[in-house]
Design an enzyme around this catalytic site. Sequence first.
Site, short mmCIF file in Angstrom:
data_model
loop_
_atom_site.label_atom_id
_atom_site.label_comp_id
_atom_site.label_asym_id
_atom_site.label_seq_id
_atom_site.Cartn_x
_atom_site.Cartn_y
_atom_site.Cartn_z
CG HIS A 121 -2.05 -0.87 1.23
ND1 HIS A 121 -1.94 -2.24 1.35
CD2 HIS A 121 -3.38 -0.61 1.13
CE1 HIS A 121 -3.14 -2.78 1.32
NE2 HIS A 121 -4.03 -1.82 1.18
CG ASN A 152 4.38 -4.18 2.48
OD1 ASN A 152 3.94 -3.05 2.64
ND2 ASN A 152 3.59 -5.25 2.45
CG ASP A 251 16.41 20.34 -0.86
OD1 ASP A 251 15.34 20.75 -1.37
OD2 ASP A 251 17.15 21.06 -0.17
CD GLU A 254 11.65 19.11 -3.77
OE1 GLU A 254 10.50 19.58 -3.63
OE2 GLU A 254 12.69 19.79 -3.66
CG ASP A 260 7.95 22.13 -6.52
OD1 ASP A 260 8.53 22.08 -5.42
OD2 ASP A 260 7.46 23.16 -7.00
CD GLN A 270 8.27 24.77 -1.45
OE1 GLN A 270 8.85 23.88 -2.09
NE2 GLN A 270 7.49 25.67 -2.01
CD GLU A 274 11.13 21.38 -0.48
OE1 GLU A 274 12.01 21.63 -1.34
OE2 GLU A 274 9.90 21.41 -0.72
#
Length: 283
Positions: A121, A152, A251, A254, A260, A270, A274
């Site tokens: 999930h 998991n 970061d 990303e 983003d 942010q 981040e």
Amino acid sequence: MPYSRSRLLSYLFAGLLAISCSKDSPAPTTPTRDENLALGNPSGATTDANNPTNYLLVKSQYTLSYHRDRGIPNWVSWHLSSAWLGSADRQDNFAADNELPAGWYRVTTSSYTGSGFDRGHNCPSADRTSSAADNSATFLMTNITPQAPNNNQRTWVGLENYCRTLVDQGNELYIICGSYGRGGVGSNGAATTLDNGRVTVPDRCWKVVVVLPVGTNDVQRISTSTRVIAINVPNDNTVNTNWATYRTTVDAIEQATGYDLLSAVPTAVQKTLEASVDKGPTS
């Protein structure tokens, strides 16, 4: 007469004290079900069927970007507070998602049969127990990713359980998770795809958790001191069972995904959040 005046003064004093206390101690906010995509759309997903690698599916229980050619979500975003939790049983009714555009291949539970990978999930079953319908929604195959069993059932579930502990402590969470890359190691060894190539086994599984005390105007309340937990876990059956081992920065996730994350949060906030690795408690 003096007795009555004394009693009157006592009542006035008690009334003024009650008013003063009510101003100093506002009633606690009742947890609510808030917007699952409140922190932003990480990949700019849309409901355009001509965009099969970044297709937006909006459920009441969560929102996701689906990749038709990989047969798994790119990311899933959801809100978690005690308003989402109850006593509904785990439904275990894995099913194809009929909300996908006509003509798209629909992954089923049998796509994973004998693969050595769990039907993992993204939005957990245990995060949606207020009703049977809410819980059933988490078993749609568009919310599922092939995960190494030890990932998991041990590492991943450890953070899931901790998130609900945070809710029990009076918080509400915004959670985004997903996967990227190609190729993992399950209980039967390494694999890159399942179901004759229709389902991609990812190389990494990541999650970002934003923690807030229960309240309103959530995005506006996020500050540079808000706790943000980010992990990036190899999809390998030899994975460390301690999820904290895999803490990283938003970061870094990303950079690996091109998304983003937390895009609805003010840029200056942010930037601080981040770049930081969480060092908070883990249980």
